[in-house]
Structure formats: C-alpha cells, structure tokens
Write an enzyme that holds these catalytic residues in place. Structure first.
Site, mmCIF file in Angstrom:
data_model
loop_
_atom_site.group_PDB
_atom_site.id
_atom_site.type_symbol
_atom_site.label_atom_id
_atom_site.label_comp_id
_atom_site.label_asym_id
_atom_site.label_seq_id
_atom_site.Cartn_x
_atom_site.Cartn_y
_atom_site.Cartn_z
ATOM 1 N N ARG A 279 0.834 -1.211 0.000
ATOM 2 C CA ARG A 279 0.000 0.000 0.000
ATOM 3 C C ARG A 279 0.865 1.256 0.000
ATOM 4 O O ARG A 279 0.550 2.262 0.639
ATOM 5 C CB ARG A 279 -0.947 0.029 1.201
ATOM 6 C CG ARG A 279 -1.830 -1.189 1.347
ATOM 7 C CD ARG A 279 -2.805 -1.346 0.196
ATOM 8 N NE ARG A 279 -3.639 -2.512 0.409
ATOM 9 C CZ ARG A 279 -3.336 -3.735 -0.021
ATOM 10 N NH1 ARG A 279 -2.224 -3.937 -0.717
ATOM 11 N NH2 ARG A 279 -4.141 -4.752 0.203
ATOM 12 N N SER B 145 -10.842 -0.941 3.656
ATOM 13 C CA SER B 145 -9.970 -1.366 4.759
ATOM 14 C C SER B 145 -9.318 -0.140 5.394
ATOM 15 O O SER B 145 -8.615 0.613 4.719
ATOM 16 C CB SER B 145 -8.892 -2.317 4.244
ATOM 17 O OG SER B 145 -9.482 -3.473 3.691
ATOM 18 N N GLU C 165 -4.407 2.572 6.773
ATOM 19 C CA GLU C 165 -4.199 2.539 5.327
ATOM 20 C C GLU C 165 -4.813 3.796 4.708
ATOM 21 O O GLU C 165 -4.368 4.273 3.675
ATOM 22 C CB GLU C 165 -4.854 1.299 4.746
ATOM 23 C CG GLU C 165 -4.690 1.130 3.247
ATOM 24 C CD GLU C 165 -5.304 -0.164 2.741
ATOM 25 O OE1 GLU C 165 -5.814 -0.135 1.615
ATOM 26 O OE2 GLU C 165 -5.274 -1.165 3.476
#
Length: 338
Positions: A166, A238, A334
């Site tokens: 990520r 998420s 995230e």
C-alpha cells in the site's frame, strides 16, 4: 467537459465516507494541457493543493483549505498486443472497476482479483491498491505524470515507483510533487491466476482454469458479502494495514491462540490480518459517536449515523490502543488523513 472551477464546494459525494466537508476551491480538468495550465496559474499562489481521485482511501479531518484537483482524463487505448501480453494505456480519471470490467470481458488476466475496488486509475498507481493476493504494481509498466513545480511531463517505470505494501514513491519521497495523468498496464493473454486467497480457492478445484471474468465475478461476490456499499454505508474500505511481524512474534501468538491466520512474507516475517487482531479485542460491531466498526468485517470503519471526522479518528485511535495493549502490535491506518 472543459476545466471547471467551483468554490466552497461540498465534498460529500467525493469521499466514500460521505463526510459533510467542503473544499475552498475544486477544479476538474479533462486533458494534460488543462492540468499544466491550472498548475501554472496556481504556482506561486501559496495555496495548498490536493490531487484527488474517487475519495475512496482518505479521511477529511475538516474542511479543506486550498485547492482540490480532480482528473477527468478518461481514455483507454491498446498500445500493443501479441499472443502473450497486452499493453493498455489508461487515463487517470477512468473508474478503476470500469477498467477491470473491460479487461475481464476480453479475458485478459492481471487485474481481475482487484475488481470492485472503488476509486480511479490514477490513485491505483499512487496507493498500490491490492486485494486477494494481488497488488496493482504487478501489472503496472509505466506511470505518466506531470511535475507540479514545473508542469513538465515525467514517466516513471514501475521499478522507479518504489512500490511496497500500500505504498509508493508518490505517497512518501515525492508526495505532492507529481500528478498522475495516465498508467500503462501489462495484462496477460494467457491464464495467470492467483487463487490462494480464502474463497477463491474453490476455483482451484475445477478441472478447467477459470476465465478472468469468472474470477472477477467471484471476487465481486466476496467483496459484496464482506464490504458495505459506500452509497448505503460510508467507509473507506480497509481502514488499517495488515501488520508484518517477526516470525518470533507470530510464534508467540500461535502459542496463545489456536489457528492464528497468517501469511508468510519471508522466512523472517509473517503478516497477521489486522481484522483478526481487532476482532480479538472485541471491536466488531462496536460504535463510537456516529462511527462504528463494521459488523461483517472489523477492518472497516463505517459512517453509521452522520459521523464527524472526529468520531472516526477517535474510534481508529481507540482500536489502535487496544491492539497495542493486548498484542503489543502496532497497526497503522491505510486511509490517508487529510
């Protein structure tokens, strides 16, 4: 549609949390030339700038003081094609899942596991989106950009993007310095499947290799079962990254808990699902103000009852503190706080 400029622009429809915040100025552009012109006008103004895609991986902490830029560069062109691979150049403003849908329909392999992820193509290359065992870096060949300071074009090869979990060069070392205008993807004309994740393993038991479309449909079914539709329940997908821990830490957990879910990253490192850690701390379905931990997937924080940015930030912090206290493991967002 040419360049548009709007002031005190409501961003509720431009962030998947559905937060009621505004941008001091909101500018859309259709072409690279328009973007270069906009940057020239803004250069030296001292105004804060933010390039935004679909708003699916960010949390506005308050009204945005400055200028938000939004790409409407929408094209998809086939650069080259042979019996093995296909190069496709895609504009940054194309909806990510529209691209995935076309590739799967043509039975080109590479992005089917990433189906139904909200957002746009430009942001996919910045965030290095990933799901079900695949990260977008695996199919990126080049990233076309404009340098904010000069307005000059610059092309980054995939190896230059410093992709990680990520993560990319555009999120850290070069954050805010380049704006993605197009991405060149390399898809496979022959089956290259990744079916090791959860329910996708059922497709491995078939005699025939599944088509890209069949994998896409399975991924969408799983996502719809686990994840809320942003139009119905605001979220940013998420919220936390899955932490990677030393193998010794995993062994310590495995001794205390039966069947700890895990993924081997290397002989020295193990990835532990943040969702499991959060659920073990009792957060599944719990709320804080207008925000809540999604009852079907504890990795997701949702805007349940007209949540404020503060509600979401406080809930995220409480979850982090719980996981740290119970497991001595730090979990990081995230989602980007703006």
């Amino acid at each position: 549609m040419a360049k548009t400029v709007k002031y005190q622009y409501p961003l509720r429809s431009h962030n998947t949390f559905g937060l009621d915040v505004k941008a001091e100025q909101f500018i859309t552009y259709d072409t690279v030339e328009e973007l270069v012109s906009i940057l020239a006008e803004l250069r030296g103004s001292g105004k804060r700038m933010l390039q935004m895609g679909g708003g699916s991986n960010l949390l506005f902490t308050k009204d945005f003081s400055g200028v938000i830029l939004h790409s409407q560069i929408k094209f998809l062109e086939y650069v080259s094609q042979d019996s093995q691979e296909i190069l496709v150049r895609v504009g940054s403003g194309v909806v990510w899942d529209d691209f995935c849908a076309e590739m799967a329909q043509k039975n080109y392999y590479g992005c089917e596991n990433l189906s139904y992820i909200p957002g746009e193509v430009g942001a996919s290359a910045v965030q290095n989106i990933g799901a079900y065992g695949v990260e977008v870096e695996s199919i990126i060949r080049e990233v076309e950009t404009i340098e904010v300071a000069t307005g000059k074009p610059s092309v980054f090869q995939a190896a230059e993007c410093e992709y990680g979990y990520r993560d990319s060069i555009f999120k850290h070392r070069l954050q805010g310095q380049y704006i993605v205008t197009a991405v060149v993807f390399c898809l496979s004309a022959t089956p290259q499947v990744h079916l090791n994740y959860g329910q996708l393993q059922e497709l491995r038991e078939r005699e025939e290799v599944p088509t890209a479309q069949e994998i896409r449909e399975a991924v969408i079914a799983i996502r719809k079962m686990k994840l809320p539709e942003p139009a119905e329940l605001g979220s940013a997908g998420s919220f936390f990254k899955n932490p990677v821990v030393p193998v010794e830490k995993y062994q310590e957990l495995a001794a205390a808990y039966q069947e700890v879910p895990h993924y081997v990253v290397s002989p020295e490192q193990i990835k532990i699902p943040a969702a499991w850690l959060i659920e073990q701390c009792g957060w599944k379905g719990k709320s804080h103000g207008g925000a809540a931990v999604y009852e079907k997937q504890p990795l997701i924080i949702v805007n349940q009852h007209q949540a404020t940015p503060q509600d979401i930030m406080e809930l995220a912090s409480l979850i982090q503190q719980s996981v740290q206290k119970k497991f001595q493991i730090a979990i990081q967002p995230e989602v980007n706080y703006i």
